[in-house]
Scaffold this motif. Structure first.
Motif, PDB file in Angstrom:
ATOM      1  N   ALA A 123      -6.878  -9.307  -6.893  1.00  0.00           N
ATOM      2  CA  ALA A 123      -6.105  -8.681  -7.968  1.00  0.00           C
ATOM      3  C   ALA A 123      -5.674  -7.268  -7.581  1.00  0.00           C
ATOM      4  CB  ALA A 123      -6.931  -8.659  -9.254  1.00  0.00           C
ATOM      5  N   PHE A 124      -6.567  -6.520  -6.960  1.00  0.00           N
ATOM      6  CA  PHE A 124      -6.260  -5.145  -6.561  1.00  0.00           C
ATOM      7  C   PHE A 124      -5.162  -5.116  -5.499  1.00  0.00           C
ATOM      8  CE2 PHE A 124      -7.288  -1.500  -3.712  1.00  0.00           C
ATOM      9  CZ  PHE A 124      -6.970  -0.476  -4.603  1.00  0.00           C
ATOM     10  N   LEU A 125      -5.242  -6.025  -4.533  1.00  0.00           N
ATOM     11  CA  LEU A 125      -4.268  -6.043  -3.441  1.00  0.00           C
ATOM     12  C   LEU A 125      -2.888  -6.500  -3.911  1.00  0.00           C
ATOM     13  CD1 LEU A 125      -6.478  -7.572  -0.598  1.00  0.00           C
ATOM     14  CD2 LEU A 125      -5.719  -5.193  -0.806  1.00  0.00           C
ATOM     15  N   LEU A 126      -2.838  -7.305  -4.958  1.00  0.00           N
ATOM     16  CA  LEU A 126      -1.556  -7.801  -5.458  1.00  0.00           C
ATOM     17  C   LEU A 126      -0.946  -6.905  -6.538  1.00  0.00           C
ATOM     18  CD1 LEU A 126      -2.354 -11.624  -5.721  1.00  0.00           C
ATOM     19  CD2 LEU A 126      -0.819 -10.530  -4.063  1.00  0.00           C
ATOM     20  N   CYS A 127      -1.785  -6.063  -7.148  1.00  0.00           N
ATOM     21  CA  CYS A 127      -1.320  -5.227  -8.269  1.00  0.00           C
ATOM     22  C   CYS A 127      -0.185  -4.300  -7.834  1.00  0.00           C
ATOM     23  CB  CYS A 127      -2.493  -4.408  -8.820  1.00  0.00           C
ATOM     24  SG  CYS A 127      -2.046  -3.340 -10.208  1.00  0.00           S
ATOM     25  N   GLN A 152      -8.723   0.165  -9.163  1.00  0.00           N
ATOM     26  CA  GLN A 152      -8.735  -1.043  -9.983  1.00  0.00           C
ATOM     27  C   GLN A 152      -7.315  -1.571 -10.144  1.00  0.00           C
ATOM     28  OE1 GLN A 152     -11.635  -2.244 -10.904  1.00  0.00           O
ATOM     29  NE2 GLN A 152     -12.854  -0.444 -10.389  1.00  0.00           N
ATOM     30  N   ALA A 153      -7.173  -2.880 -10.277  1.00  0.00           N
ATOM     31  CA  ALA A 153      -5.892  -3.457 -10.678  1.00  0.00           C
ATOM     32  C   ALA A 153      -5.601  -3.016 -12.107  1.00  0.00           C
ATOM     33  CB  ALA A 153      -5.948  -4.970 -10.585  1.00  0.00           C
ATOM     34  N   LYS A 169       3.525  -6.986 -13.845  1.00  0.00           N
ATOM     35  CA  LYS A 169       3.956  -8.385 -13.733  1.00  0.00           C
ATOM     36  C   LYS A 169       3.022  -9.174 -12.820  1.00  0.00           C
ATOM     37  CE  LYS A 169       7.890 -11.271 -12.359  1.00  0.00           C
ATOM     38  NZ  LYS A 169       9.270 -11.298 -11.828  1.00  0.00           N
ATOM     39  N   ALA A 170       2.618  -8.560 -11.686  1.00  0.00           N
ATOM     40  CA  ALA A 170       1.741  -9.257 -10.742  1.00  0.00           C
ATOM     41  C   ALA A 170       0.397  -9.586 -11.391  1.00  0.00           C
ATOM     42  CB  ALA A 170       1.535  -8.405  -9.494  1.00  0.00           C
ATOM     43  N   CYS A 171      -0.173  -8.641 -12.109  1.00  0.00           N
ATOM     44  CA  CYS A 171      -1.462  -8.870 -12.769  1.00  0.00           C
ATOM     45  C   CYS A 171      -1.357  -9.953 -13.837  1.00  0.00           C
ATOM     46  CB  CYS A 171      -1.988  -7.568 -13.375  1.00  0.00           C
ATOM     47  SG  CYS A 171      -2.615  -6.374 -12.167  1.00  0.00           S
ATOM     48  N   MET A 172      -0.252  -9.930 -14.589  1.00  0.00           N
ATOM     49  CA  MET A 172      -0.069 -10.930 -15.647  1.00  0.00           C
ATOM     50  C   MET A 172       0.075 -12.331 -15.045  1.00  0.00           C
ATOM     51  SD  MET A 172      -0.345  -9.159 -18.394  1.00  0.00           S
ATOM     52  CE  MET A 172       0.315 -10.159 -19.719  1.00  0.00           C
TER      53      MET A 172
END
Length: 328
Positions: free
Chosen positions: A44-48, A55-56, A61-64
């Motif tokens: 989640a952190f790497l994609l946020c 932290q994410a 949009k990525a987190c959702m």
């Protein structure tokens, strides 16, 4: 968002705070300590798209999309069935994902668990992607038994040991996770789980303490000749084979330890303490050693998913166990 466990905070700061991320991490350690949660949190952190410190953010949009399980740049690879192998065609699908362009313009992240579930062909198919991943791709491999991995897999990853929490941390967490349990029950669960608190919680949910109580009662009746091996073997259908072999292997080990040290403090949990001491006093050491060797051999067969006749295997175990006292 994956649960954050208190014993992981130091490791999380170390991982998330890296100025540059490796292309592949191997998170390894005993089962039941939260490695999957750590990997999901790192994914989640790497994609946020808008991290909040380490932290994410949970709002972009990525987190959702990740929360909904529809992020196009996240890939999770697991066995298709529990306790089955990860097959080569599954890894080939992963390789196809690696060579694609990230659809949201950021990283692609792959989570693979457990890495040791890959058969030889699957592991070999992963090697090139591990060595030269396409674009900004990060692979997160999780292993409960890294000794079973190919050296070529391990050499292509940053090896990250995940900490086993202290007993006090585990018991505190279990107190919150199992509020209806007593301190004695939580301690027993933690011992049965080898110190892994998440595994301890899972054992309670699976009624393993009751299963163990039934097994211990059966073993005592077997030694008193109040029940036969066949009847017991057929009555233990609800108990997993690996649990049974874990328990009997542990009891044999405790017997050997007591024979060598005469230390009554090392006789294990109270439910089998007197039985272990009795057998250690009555059984010749060479018979206990032979029993332990046999148990470990059969345990490996169970872990390897060998096609075993469960009832006959348990009958053989119990006949040998009942014959431990006395000369031989």
């Amino acid at each position: 968002m994956a649960e954050v466990y208190p014993w992981q905070e130091g490791l999380w700061s170390q991982l998330a705070g890296r100025p540059r991320h490796a292309h592949a991490y191997l998170l390894h350690g005993p089962a039941g300590i939260g490695k999957r949660a750590m990997a999901e949190r790192l994914m989640a952190f790497l994609l946020c798209q808008s991290p909040d410190g380490l932290q994410a953010c949970g709002r972009c949009k990525a987190c959702m999309l990740l929360s909904a399980g529809t992020h196009p740049d996240a890939f999770v690879l697991e066995p298709e069935e529990a306790d089955k192998a990860i097959r080569v065609d599954q890894v080939r699908e992963l390789v196809g994902f690696v060579v694609q362009t990230a659809q949201l313009g950021g990283r692609k992240v792959i989570l693979l668990e457990p890495a040791e579930a890959m058969n030889l062909n699957a592991a070999n198919a992963l090697l090139k992607s591990l060595e030269e991943p396409s674009g900004d791709t990060v692979l997160l491999l999780i292993s409960h038994q890294p000794s079973r991995l190919l050296p070529t897999i391990k050499s292509r990853c940053v090896l990250q040991a995940c900490p086993l929490p202290s007993e006090s941390q585990s018991l505190t967490w279990l107190g919150a996770a199992l509020p209806g349990s007593s301190p004695e029950e939580r301690h027993e669960l933690l011992v049965l789980a080898g110190g892994s608190p998440l595994s301890a919680k899972r054992l309670e949910e699976q009624s393993v303490r009751q299963q163990r109580a039934d097994v211990v009662d059966g073993v005592k009746k077997l030694l008193k000749q109040q029940v036969g091996a066949s009847q017991l073997a057929e009555g233990w259908n609800a108990v997993s084979l690996i649990l049974l072999f874990d328990w009997f292997s542990e009891w044999a080990q405790l017997m050997l330890r007591y024979q060598l040290t005469r230390d009554e403090a090392g006789l294990g949990l109270a439910d089998m303490r007197k039985v272990v001491q009795y057998l250690a006093d009555k059984a010749p050491q060479h018979k206990v050693l032979a029993m332990q060797d046999w148990l470990l051999q059969q345990r490996q067969k169970v872990l390897g998913k060998a096609n075993l006749n469960r009832v006959l295997l348990l009958e053989a175990l119990l006949v040998q166990w009942a014959s431990l006292p006395g000369p031989g």
